[in-house]
Design an enzyme around this catalytic site. Structure first.
Site, short mmCIF file in Angstrom:
data_model
loop_
_atom_site.label_atom_id
_atom_site.label_comp_id
_atom_site.label_asym_id
_atom_site.label_seq_id
_atom_site.Cartn_x
_atom_site.Cartn_y
_atom_site.Cartn_z
N CYS A 105 -10.14 -1.58 -44.48
CA CYS A 105 -9.86 -0.42 -44.19
C CYS A 105 -11.05 0.71 -44.57
CB CYS A 105 -8.93 0.07 -45.19
SG CYS A 105 -8.40 1.85 -44.98
N CYS B 295 0.75 -1.01 0.06
CA CYS B 295 0.08 -0.05 -0.08
C CYS B 295 0.84 1.25 0.08
CB CYS B 295 -0.95 -0.14 1.37
SG CYS B 295 -2.38 1.14 1.01
#
Lengths: 439, 448
Positions: A347, A139
């Site tokens: 495309c 932590c």
């Protein structure tokens, strides 16, 4: 359906998906809901030593960054360990474990770095019937200012010392949770194993400030106009976590050691990737905090179907499978030559591949063919860098295709060599030595 | 008390007041901030973006959308106004489905373009509602320019001329400025007096005087303007309406007049509409007249077009809008005769048509549709008499003013743009582009 049952440091769970020590595992109510939803295990939110409960801020605890459509990409928090009474937590842990005997229930612990403190709490936890403990050395906020959490995790000697105490005072399996706020993750990991840890789990959260309020000029999350660094997690940290997991997995000193992977796991794919890099179980928090506990069903079915497809009958078939393929840059095959290929049927003509390449890379994508808008790779310039693949909004529209040995690389004017050759033997390398195989 | 859609003949007050309000409310609700952000996130920020190239005014669409996405709507509005000072109206009336949104790569990718029009409206609404002005006039040039027509072309031209420091006088034949924006658009496309608000916003730059009620060939003459001003821009649109060449067509109503009357009506319940309405035509005007007839409470509205669906000038979106409002569109029907009884329309006789070697011909088969009201909407024409009657002869092409790429006419110091010139697209946005570009051309000429 593939068998997802997992035995990790002797801890059994019906699947490898555990909830990480965090708000979702702070009390019985949440944990029971998680088990009902199908989670294989939980790491109960970190318990502290007996005494006045921990105090949290009373304003925002979380900050975040988002992607398109406000998808949460990264979350940080300044919440501390559980702020509930120790006895309440222990009572609930005991009850939940009794009610859900097939699920893994690991208890996260963080007490001051003194032998007496650890010696005092361990029997209390053991008495609950919990399957194991996880040492919170990760932590990065609040508790670290008090000499706990990442303040311990950043000093390998402390890690080893505390792990040793734990192994001495409890029969429970010990998982040491590591902080990523360190230069070389292997150092504390080795220390954890030296101290007798059965496993490591990583990554804990990363020091972070998610944003600055441009009106109040306070960092986010803001508490009365001030902010502090919090612990960063969520999809954004996954690449960092994967790398750190792999560093431990491929370290010769730690070969075969147990790892519980944590860091941005959101889907079964993320989980499978951690497992392939050596994680025997995975721990999830942010995804659950974003979408709720139900996501585990996607993870279970996704992983299971994937394993079926691959013919993997148990998770052991997957765990560590990618580890041998993690190497150092110097061993990468320099005779592996790729060129981008754009599938014109897929495309959509957004042109982002072109402008990315044109402005920021190698000028290797034409934006016009015969006077018409069309995006085509110029092999004479393409170095195969993959940027176009990464910026293309359509998946699989651009792919990197390998030039077969003997084919002409129009960029270099040379034919692709058949053999493997890396930097260690490259003529431009002043340190070049005789060829050696990849690690 | 509403008399309902079944009341015979042409009658006003078919609907309840709330129904009128609902029927003529905004066609597309404006985006909320949240909706705008969600939609803006969909834009891929394309290179040399197809949407931008499909826009007659070449607005930098990816940039203005990115500015919305980054909570910079004013920056976004300026990006739009830099290219199109009437970007607010264009956001409402552009057939985006055949322009920017048709070109959007997400149309190609998934059949769902980014809603560019609505995003443009969002950004421009922010600027106009806050009355944020982005442009200052250049130092006064001392040059004076006359603009004929306060429609999209004339207004765009006037604004750009004012930016360059010239003094502009805009003459318009109607009582209000705005041209088709004010008079020619279906009411549900421009609610709450937006056309006027946009004009007010635009003239705030200063240096623009609008003189209404002054028509070329009536109160003003081209010869006079050329004599009194350093340059003249003609943007008076189309003054005439095409004839049906059908018997009894005097009994038919010009759809453009109906649309204008509707737009200017302060009380829609006072506006009469037939129980059964037939609209002749296949363009936007036909759709606007038909849909609005339906919305006024007509029971049965039919559009008759003499060619096929694929030949209609109205976009697919517009055709679907008509269908969704209960308008029937029939094809391959040409008007022959407007039927009347005691001076009142009772129906229309049409002949089926077909293509014979690419030539449209009648099949001889006749259809009679009962109707109380017939609208003609088969196109407008340029009324050149006012122009050439009031000054030196100006060259025309296909019945409209001939201009070069910069908008120059055959007359020295006279430019033209918008629907009155040849070769245009009869779109608001094209008119804006022509007006703007002519202003730059005028500025170059005046500086020379």
């Amino acid at each position: 359906m593939a068998d997802l049952t997992t035995t990790f440091a002797g801890i059994k769970s019906p699947n490898p998906f555990w909830l990480a020590s965090a708000p979702p595992t702070d009390k019985a109510y949440n944990v029971v809901r998680a088990f009902e939803a199908g989670w294989g295990g939980v790491v109960w939110k970190t318990l502290g030593e007996e005494g006045p409960p921990v105090v949290n801020v009373n304003g925002p605890r979380y900050g975040a960054i988002w992607g398109a459509d406000r998808r949460l990409l990264g979350l940080n928090n300044i919440e501390l360990i559980t702020d509930r009474d120790l006895q309440t937590n222990l009572r609930e842990i005991k009850q939940v474990k009794r009610d859900w005997p097939d699920r893994a229930l690991v208890v996260s612990i963080m007490v001051p770095c003194e032998e007496e403190s650890w010696k005092a709490i361990l029997p209390l936890v053991e008495e609950t019937g919990a399957d194991g403990i996880e040492l919170n050395f990760g932590c990065p906020h609040g508790m670290s200012e008090r000499g706990m959490g990442s303040a311990v995790g950043q000093v390998p000697e402390y890690v080893e010392m505390v792990a040793r105490w734990c192994k001495q005072y409890t029969r429970m399996p010990v998982i040491t949770k590591l902080t990523p706020n360190i230069t070389d993750i292997r150092k504390p990991a080795r220390a954890a194993f030296s101290g007798g840890s059965d496993a490591v789990s990583l990554i804990n959260t990363i020091n972070s400030i998610t944003a600055v309020d441009l009106d109040s000029f306070s960092p986010e999350p803001s508490i009365d106009g001030k902010g502090t660094h919090g612990g960063y997690c969520g999809p954004a940290v996954k690449p960092i976590a994967l790398s750190m997991v792999s560093e431990i997995a491929r370290d010769p000193e730690m070969r075969g050691k147990l790892i519980s992977g944590i860091g941005g796991i959101t889907t079964w794919r993320d989980a499978a990737e951690f497992m392939a890099l050596g994680a025997g179980t995975v721990q999830v928090c942010t995804a659950a905090m974003t979408y709720g506990f139900k996501i585990v069903q996607e993870m279970i079915t996704g992983l299971s179907n994937y394993m079926d497809e691959k013919g993997f009958t148990s998770v052991d078939d997957l765990v560590g499978r990618a580890v041998p393929n993690v190497t150092d840059w110097q061993y990468l095959n320099l005779n592996y030559v790729t060129k981008a290929r754009i599938n014109q049927d897929l495309c959509i003509s957004c042109g982002r591949c072109h402008i990315a390449c044109e402005d920021t890379s190698h000028q290797a994508i034409f934006n016009e063919v015969d006077g018409k808008r069309m995006f085509v790779v110029n092999d004479e310039e393409c170095v195969g860098c993959n940027l176009c693949v990464n910026v293309c909004p359509v998946e699989d529209c651009i792919t990197m295709e390998q030039l077969a040995p003997g084919q002409l690389d129009e960029r270099t004017g040379k034919r692709v060599a058949e053999d493997y050759a890396n930097w260690t033997t490259h003529p431009n390398n002043p340190m070049a030595k005789v060829r050696e195989p990849a690690e | 008390m509403a008399i309902g859609q079944f009341a015979k003949g042409v009658a006003a007050g078919r609907l309840d007041p709330e129904q009128y309000a609902e029927n003529f409310s905004d066609l597309h609700e404006p985006f909320t901030e949240h909706e705008a952000r969600v939609e803006a996130d969909r834009c891929y920020f394309c290179y040399d973006a197809p949407c931008m190239n499909a826009c007659p005014t070449q607005i930098d669409i990816p940039m203005f959308i990115r500015q919305i996405a980054t909570e910079n709507p004013l920056g976004s509005a300026k990006t739009i106004f830099d290219q199109n000072i009437l970007g607010g109206m264009c956001a409402r009336v552009c057939p985006t489905e055949t322009l920017c949104e048709e070109a959007c790569v997400r149309e190609a990718a998934e059949g769902k373009p980014v809603q560019i029009g609505r995003l443009q409206r969002y950004a421009t609404d922010v600027a106009i509602s806050q009355d944020v002005q982005f442009y200052e006039r250049a130092p006064r040039s001392g040059k004076r320019v006359a603009v004929v027509g306060a429609g999209p072309a004339g207004l765009a031209c006037a604004h750009r001329l004012a930016m360059h420091g010239h003094d502009v006088t805009v003459f318009d034949a109607r009582e209000k400025p705005g041209g088709l924006n004010e008079y020619g658009i279906a009411a549900y496309k421009s609610v709450d007096g937006f056309a006027q608000a946009e004009v007010d916003y635009l003239v705030e730059i200063g240096g623009i005087a609008i003189e209404n009620g002054k028509a070329l060939g009536r109160e003003i003459a081209l010869s006079g303007l050329v004599a009194d001003y350093d340059a003249v821009f003609l943007g008076m649109g189309l003054g005439g309406v095409n004839d049906l060449h059908a018997e009894g067509e005097d009994a038919a109503v010009n759809a453009v007049d109906f649309i204008a009357e509707l737009r200017q009506a302060s009380d829609l319940s006072a506006l009469p509409v037939g129980r059964r309405v037939v609209v002749i035509g296949g363009g936007m005007t036909a759709i606007d007249a038909a849909v609005q007839s339906k919305l006024l409470g007509a029971e049965d509205v039919t559009i008759c077009y003499r060619r096929g669906k694929e030949n209609m000038n109205a976009s697919v979106f517009e055709q679907d809008l008509a269908a969704a409002n209960g308008v029937t569109i029939r094809h391959w029907l040409a008007p022959k005769r407007v039927l009347t009884e005691d001076g009142k329309v009772t129906g229309i006789e049409l002949e089926y048509t077909m293509l014979d070697n690419a030539r449209l011909t009648g099949t001889g088969e006749v259809l009679i549709l009962p109707a109380d009201q017939v609208f003609k909407a088969i196109g407008q024409t340029f009324a050149s008499s006012a122009l050439n009657g009031s000054g030196p002869v100006i060259a025309l092409e296909n019945g409209r003013i001939k201009v070069d790429a910069e908008g120059r006419t055959s007359l020295d110091r006279v430019w033209a743009g918008g629907d009155c010139v040849a070769g245009g697209e009869d779109l608001t946005v094209s008119a804006v582009a022509m007006g703007r570009d002519a202003a730059d051309s005028i500025n170059r000429a005046l500086g020379a």
